[in-house]
Motif scaffolding. Sequence first.
Motif, PDB file in Angstrom:
ATOM      1  N   VAL A 189      -9.878  -3.056   4.057  1.00 18.82           N
ATOM      2  CA  VAL A 189      -8.993  -2.090   4.704  1.00 18.82           C
ATOM      3  C   VAL A 189      -8.063  -2.803   5.688  1.00 18.82           C
ATOM      4  CG1 VAL A 189      -8.877  -0.065   6.202  1.00 18.82           C
ATOM      5  CG2 VAL A 189     -10.662  -0.208   4.459  1.00 18.82           C
ATOM      6  N   LEU A 190      -8.636  -3.711   6.463  1.00 17.80           N
ATOM      7  CA  LEU A 190      -7.837  -4.437   7.449  1.00 17.80           C
ATOM      8  C   LEU A 190      -6.790  -5.325   6.788  1.00 17.80           C
ATOM      9  CD1 LEU A 190     -10.624  -5.400   9.997  1.00 17.80           C
ATOM     10  CD2 LEU A 190      -8.740  -3.807  10.356  1.00 17.80           C
ATOM     11  N   GLN A 191      -7.114  -5.878   5.620  1.00 19.94           N
ATOM     12  CA  GLN A 191      -6.122  -6.677   4.909  1.00 19.94           C
ATOM     13  C   GLN A 191      -4.909  -5.847   4.539  1.00 19.94           C
ATOM     14  OE1 GLN A 191      -7.162  -9.847   5.798  1.00 19.94           O
ATOM     15  NE2 GLN A 191      -6.111 -10.307   3.892  1.00 19.94           N
ATOM     16  N   GLY A 192      -5.152  -4.633   4.056  1.00 21.97           N
ATOM     17  CA  GLY A 192      -4.040  -3.753   3.732  1.00 21.97           C
ATOM     18  C   GLY A 192      -3.198  -3.419   4.949  1.00 21.97           C
ATOM     19  N   LEU A 193      -3.859  -3.197   6.076  1.00 20.66           N
ATOM     20  CA  LEU A 193      -3.141  -2.914   7.317  1.00 20.66           C
ATOM     21  C   LEU A 193      -2.287  -4.103   7.750  1.00 20.66           C
ATOM     22  CD1 LEU A 193      -5.909  -1.099   9.403  1.00 20.66           C
ATOM     23  CD2 LEU A 193      -3.718  -0.127   8.715  1.00 20.66           C
ATOM     24  N   LYS A 194      -2.880  -5.283   7.706  1.00 20.61           N
ATOM     25  CA  LYS A 194      -2.164  -6.474   8.174  1.00 20.61           C
ATOM     26  C   LYS A 194      -0.966  -6.794   7.294  1.00 20.61           C
ATOM     27  CE  LYS A 194      -6.234  -8.583  10.308  1.00 20.61           C
ATOM     28  NZ  LYS A 194      -7.246  -9.671  10.232  1.00 20.61           N
ATOM     29  N   GLU A 195      -1.127  -6.635   5.979  1.00 18.44           N
ATOM     30  CA  GLU A 195      -0.013  -6.927   5.072  1.00 18.44           C
ATOM     31  C   GLU A 195       1.148  -5.974   5.316  1.00 18.44           C
ATOM     32  OE1 GLU A 195      -1.321  -6.986   1.049  1.00 18.44           O
ATOM     33  OE2 GLU A 195      -2.573  -8.773   1.301  1.00 18.44           O
TER      34      GLU A 195
END
Length: 347
Positions: free
Chosen positions: A93-99
């Motif tokens: 989930v955090l990867q999607g947010l960061k991207e």
Amino acid sequence: MTTRKPDEENSDAAYRRVRLEDIATRCGTSLSTVSRALSGEKGVSQALRTRIQDVARAMRYAPAQEMGGTRIVLAVSQVAMLDYSRYQFSWYVLQGLKERAKVIGVELTTHALSGEDDEAMQALLNEPDIGGVLALTVDDPVFLNAMANLKKPAVLVNSEDPLMRLSSVLPCNRSATRMACDYLIARGHRHILFLTHPGRRTIEQREEGWREAMRCAQLSCESVDILSVTDWLPELAEQAVMTWFAQHSHPHTAILCANDSLALGAIAGLGKLGIRVPEDISVVGMNDLPQAEFASPALTTVHLPVQEMGTLALELLQDMIAGTLEIPRRIELACSMVERQSVSVAP
């Protein structure tokens, strides 16, 4: 006939601007891939990157600039932090947010919630360059009340506000387990044990999906068909399954688990009892975490679009900050079956 005001028309037009998911749909790829391609990150083939860029130009896609330079608070619950260290669900989930944050040029300021009155959190929210709040896996009603009274936009990620005061993005948990249970029923299974760790509302929805599928097929979904554990640890599921199957003369030919960790523990416990998976009992998980593919047998599970959740949550917050979206909404993302080797036709 109702006459619409000019500002309402402009608001709707702004909200209908081309978004990353429109490009992803046109290209037949994922949101995260589109995000990486447009931000120049690695991990996308040159041919696909070129196609995505061409489609973006053709659709006149332009990342909104309203959030440029704005800081967003990412409030992370203790549940999410524990999950991050164990199973990587929160990590994706955090990867999607960061991207997505990188594409639109915003800074994510992460704040770990303590579960008590958080003066540091309040001080952070009072800083003038904070544009809004994303809350990851937060169920605490006190926190939800505080966010509802906040004078800044807020979006819940992987949780929901029962009173719909706050917008949220999460997988459609109910339909996910309904789909998984229907999958087992279609393969002849009539007695399906549901293995879960109750507590969170999202997990209750998974149980509801199992019940719905069983009832539609006129099959038993009583308390005797539910096995609960006190945590998501696979060793707890392993012990619970061993105890349950050793003590019960059971008709169950399948176990539907509320997440992959419990499913892996169930397979281990069945193996120690000499019960073969899938020849004797089929097992289905939920989440499609990396370890599911490398289990023995490889775990049939339900894929949850966790990375896309983060991407969409930030896009939703972006629209709220820009003033193009005012009415709270709950976005539930569809899930999909991943067929591997832990399910067979009912014996």
